[in-house]
Scaffold this motif. Structure first.
Motif, PDB file in Angstrom:
ATOM      1  N   THR A 121      -5.981   9.492 -12.488  1.00  0.00           N
ATOM      2  CA  THR A 121      -4.564   9.839 -12.459  1.00  0.00           C
ATOM      3  C   THR A 121      -3.920   9.318 -11.183  1.00  0.00           C
ATOM      4  N   HIS A 122      -2.580   9.349 -11.162  1.00  0.00           N
ATOM      5  CA  HIS A 122      -1.875   8.926  -9.944  1.00  0.00           C
ATOM      6  C   HIS A 122      -2.209   9.864  -8.794  1.00  0.00           C
ATOM      7  N   GLU A 123      -2.563  11.121  -9.089  1.00  0.00           N
ATOM      8  CA  GLU A 123      -2.929  12.059  -8.034  1.00  0.00           C
ATOM      9  C   GLU A 123      -4.275  11.696  -7.412  1.00  0.00           C
ATOM     10  N   ASP A 124      -5.220  11.223  -8.229  1.00  0.00           N
ATOM     11  CA  ASP A 124      -6.495  10.728  -7.687  1.00  0.00           C
ATOM     12  C   ASP A 124      -6.249   9.575  -6.715  1.00  0.00           C
ATOM     13  N   ILE A 125      -5.363   8.669  -7.113  1.00  0.00           N
ATOM     14  CA  ILE A 125      -5.062   7.500  -6.284  1.00  0.00           C
ATOM     15  C   ILE A 125      -4.417   7.928  -4.972  1.00  0.00           C
ATOM     16  N   LEU A 126      -3.486   8.875  -5.049  1.00  0.00           N
ATOM     17  CA  LEU A 126      -2.828   9.361  -3.835  1.00  0.00           C
ATOM     18  C   LEU A 126      -3.817  10.094  -2.932  1.00  0.00           C
ATOM     19  N   LEU A 127      -4.725  10.847  -3.517  1.00  0.00           N
ATOM     20  CA  LEU A 127      -5.761  11.516  -2.729  1.00  0.00           C
ATOM     21  C   LEU A 127      -6.587  10.498  -1.956  1.00  0.00           C
ATOM     22  N   ASN A 128      -7.065   9.470  -2.632  1.00  0.00           N
ATOM     23  CA  ASN A 128      -7.900   8.464  -1.975  1.00  0.00           C
ATOM     24  C   ASN A 128      -7.145   7.732  -0.883  1.00  0.00           C
ATOM     25  N   TYR A 129      -5.863   7.479  -1.120  1.00  0.00           N
ATOM     26  CA  TYR A 129      -5.039   6.807  -0.098  1.00  0.00           C
ATOM     27  C   TYR A 129      -4.940   7.667   1.159  1.00  0.00           C
ATOM     28  N   GLN A 130      -4.635   8.946   0.993  1.00  0.00           N
ATOM     29  CA  GLN A 130      -4.490   9.834   2.142  1.00  0.00           C
ATOM     30  C   GLN A 130      -5.819  10.044   2.865  1.00  0.00           C
ATOM     31  N   ARG A 131      -6.895  10.154   2.100  1.00  0.00           N
ATOM     32  CA  ARG A 131      -8.208  10.338   2.715  1.00  0.00           C
ATOM     33  C   ARG A 131      -8.599   9.107   3.536  1.00  0.00           C
ATOM     34  N   THR A 132      -8.374   7.915   2.974  1.00  0.00           N
ATOM     35  CA  THR A 132      -8.739   6.670   3.652  1.00  0.00           C
ATOM     36  C   THR A 132      -8.001   6.504   4.967  1.00  0.00           C
ATOM     37  N   ILE A 137      -3.257  16.249   4.398  1.00  0.00           N
ATOM     38  CA  ILE A 137      -4.185  17.328   4.733  1.00  0.00           C
ATOM     39  C   ILE A 137      -5.341  16.848   5.602  1.00  0.00           C
ATOM     40  N   PHE A 138      -5.611  15.537   5.580  1.00  0.00           N
ATOM     41  CA  PHE A 138      -6.736  15.000   6.344  1.00  0.00           C
ATOM     42  C   PHE A 138      -6.406  14.818   7.824  1.00  0.00           C
ATOM     43  N   ALA A 139      -5.158  15.179   8.206  1.00  0.00           N
ATOM     44  CA  ALA A 139      -4.778  15.211   9.617  1.00  0.00           C
ATOM     45  C   ALA A 139      -4.744  16.650  10.139  1.00  0.00           C
ATOM     46  N   ASP A 190       1.633  14.282  -4.097  1.00  0.00           N
ATOM     47  CA  ASP A 190       2.775  13.375  -3.945  1.00  0.00           C
ATOM     48  C   ASP A 190       3.784  13.872  -2.910  1.00  0.00           C
ATOM     49  N   THR A 191       3.342  14.784  -2.048  1.00  0.00           N
ATOM     50  CA  THR A 191       4.163  15.220  -0.910  1.00  0.00           C
ATOM     51  C   THR A 191       3.741  14.446   0.332  1.00  0.00           C
ATOM     52  N   VAL A 192       4.688  13.739   0.924  1.00  0.00           N
ATOM     53  CA  VAL A 192       4.454  13.075   2.214  1.00  0.00           C
ATOM     54  C   VAL A 192       4.769  14.102   3.299  1.00  0.00           C
ATOM     55  N   PRO A 306       9.289  14.004  -4.337  1.00  0.00           N
ATOM     56  CA  PRO A 306       7.964  13.488  -4.669  1.00  0.00           C
ATOM     57  C   PRO A 306       7.869  11.982  -4.430  1.00  0.00           C
ATOM     58  N   LEU A 307       6.712  11.504  -4.001  1.00  0.00           N
ATOM     59  CA  LEU A 307       6.412  10.082  -3.822  1.00  0.00           C
ATOM     60  C   LEU A 307       5.119   9.803  -4.581  1.00  0.00           C
ATOM     61  N   LYS A 308       5.231   9.212  -5.763  1.00  0.00           N
ATOM     62  CA  LYS A 308       4.141   9.251  -6.731  1.00  0.00           C
ATOM     63  C   LYS A 308       3.227   8.022  -6.758  1.00  0.00           C
ATOM     64  N   THR A 309       3.414   7.083  -5.843  1.00  0.00           N
ATOM     65  CA  THR A 309       2.488   5.959  -5.741  1.00  0.00           C
ATOM     66  C   THR A 309       2.143   5.752  -4.270  1.00  0.00           C
ATOM     67  N   PRO A 310       1.003   5.121  -3.979  1.00  0.00           N
ATOM     68  CA  PRO A 310       0.674   4.834  -2.572  1.00  0.00           C
ATOM     69  C   PRO A 310       1.751   3.999  -1.896  1.00  0.00           C
ATOM     70  N   GLU A 311       2.383   3.098  -2.650  1.00  0.00           N
ATOM     71  CA  GLU A 311       3.428   2.246  -2.071  1.00  0.00           C
ATOM     72  C   GLU A 311       4.633   3.084  -1.647  1.00  0.00           C
ATOM     73  N   LEU A 312       5.052   4.018  -2.511  1.00  0.00           N
ATOM     74  CA  LEU A 312       6.175   4.889  -2.166  1.00  0.00           C
ATOM     75  C   LEU A 312       5.785   5.859  -1.053  1.00  0.00           C
ATOM     76  N   TRP A 313       4.564   6.359  -1.110  1.00  0.00           N
ATOM     77  CA  TRP A 313       4.070   7.273  -0.076  1.00  0.00           C
ATOM     78  C   TRP A 313       4.117   6.583   1.292  1.00  0.00           C
ATOM     79  N   GLN A 314       3.625   5.341   1.352  1.00  0.00           N
ATOM     80  CA  GLN A 314       3.598   4.587   2.610  1.00  0.00           C
ATOM     81  C   GLN A 314       5.009   4.259   3.080  1.00  0.00           C
TER      82      GLN A 314
END
Length: 334
Positions: A121-132, A137-139, A190-192, A306-314
């Protein structure tokens, strides 16, 4: 008689007076009574919109309304409907005076990812982006990720996910890790958001030390938007001790944020208000473009949704990082 019995210190004349058993402790909280309980003792109701109405000299309960002379289907006794009390909303907790201790700033942060049976899901992708990248939450000082099944959509156009979050909060209670920190933050994938900014807000609010308190984060509907929930560890502990009661009396048919806030209010947990904490498009009255990140150009707000893709999140993070600091200060002063 065969239709009614009550707990009394002395049995009145005219009663059968057969002793059926000792009084069973009820579910009353220190704030008041739940619907169906005898509120003649507390004269207060836990739930907003409820009033403690007298039935007779032996029983009263919290109901939304009462018409004098009405009858229950199981009882011929008419209701008196005298108003004995009602729900009493807590006032906002005052900031600690200068020189007094304030709450610490250590954060335990939670992220819940909706899973799909067959696809990422897009949430899995956002999780991996934030973790990487060590974001969200990883801060925080400590964090936990929980996976949950996709919740059904309710009639109010949001998701009916109370049961899912009840299970997740139970897991968090069982580990007890949150107790080693001052605050618990639940953020959507999807919360920045920026833990350092949240700490600046908490410092500015001067939250009294050891408070059981949650933060109202917007002026929309019930003032507690689920995309970015901030509660003190003491408040979460009090909530977890009584979560089963809230499930029993509030039910699980709605959204988790409304349930969480309603339960905390019923338990008499204090609140403080900071509507500059979060900018969530879902609270806007005007139309919005989901791909527009210009609303992130604020140096003071701690969270954007909400920011639902890594590109929008960044892109949102970059807009927030490069925002002119004075703009944030101007908005704070307003």
């Amino acid at each position: 008689n065969l239709n009614y019995a009550g707990c009394l210190a002395v049995c009145p004349a005219g009663w059968n007076c057969e002793a059926l058993g000792p009084r069973t402790p009820d579910d009353s909280t220190e704030g008041g009574s739940w619907p169906g309980e005898n509120c003649g003792w507390t004269k207060r109701c836990n739930m907003e919109g409820m009033t403690c109405f007298k039935k007779d000299d032996y029983f009263a309960t919290c109901k939304a309304n009462c018409s004098k002379g009405e009858h229950d289907s199981f009882d011929k006794e008419a209701w008196d409907c005298e108003r004995l009390g009602a729900f009493e909303a807590t006032t906002a907790l005052a900031s600690a005076p200068a020189g007094e201790r304030t709450a610490g700033l250590s954060l335990f942060c939670v992220l819940v990812v909706s899973t799909a049976n067959t696809a990422t899901t897009h949430e899995d992708i956002l999780l991996n982006y934030q973790r990487t990248h060590g974001l969200g939450i990883f801060a925080c000082e400590a964090s936990a990720v929980h996976w949950a099944p996709k919740a059904p959509r309710g009639s109010w156009q949001s998701v009916a996910n109370v049961g899912i979050f009840v299970d997740i909060w139970n897991k968090i209670r069982d580990t007890g890790d949150y107790k080693h920190h001052d605050w618990v933050v639940k953020a959507d994938p999807d919360t920045v958001w920026f833990p350092d900014r949240l700490k600046r807000h908490l410092s500015a609010m001067r939250v009294p030390a050891k408070s059981s308190v949650y933060l109202q984060n917007c002026d929309f509907k019930f003032k507690f938007q689920g995309s970015f929930e901030v509660v003190s560890s003491k408040a979460l502990e009090k909530y977890l001790d009584a979560q089963a009661l809230c499930v029993k009396y509030i039910g699980t048919s709605g959204g988790e944020d409304a349930f969480f806030k309603t339960c905390m209010t019923a338990l008499g947990i204090d609140h403080m208000k900071d509507v500059s904490l979060l900018n969530d498009k879902y609270t806007w009255e005007s139309d919005y473009d989901m791909n527009d990140v210009s609303f992130c150009g604020d140096s003071w707000k701690a969270a954007f949704h909400p920011l639902k893709t890594p590109e929008l999140w960044q892109a949102c993070k970059q807009a927030a990082d490069t925002a002119v600091p004075e703009e944030g200060l101007k908005r704070l002063r307003k």
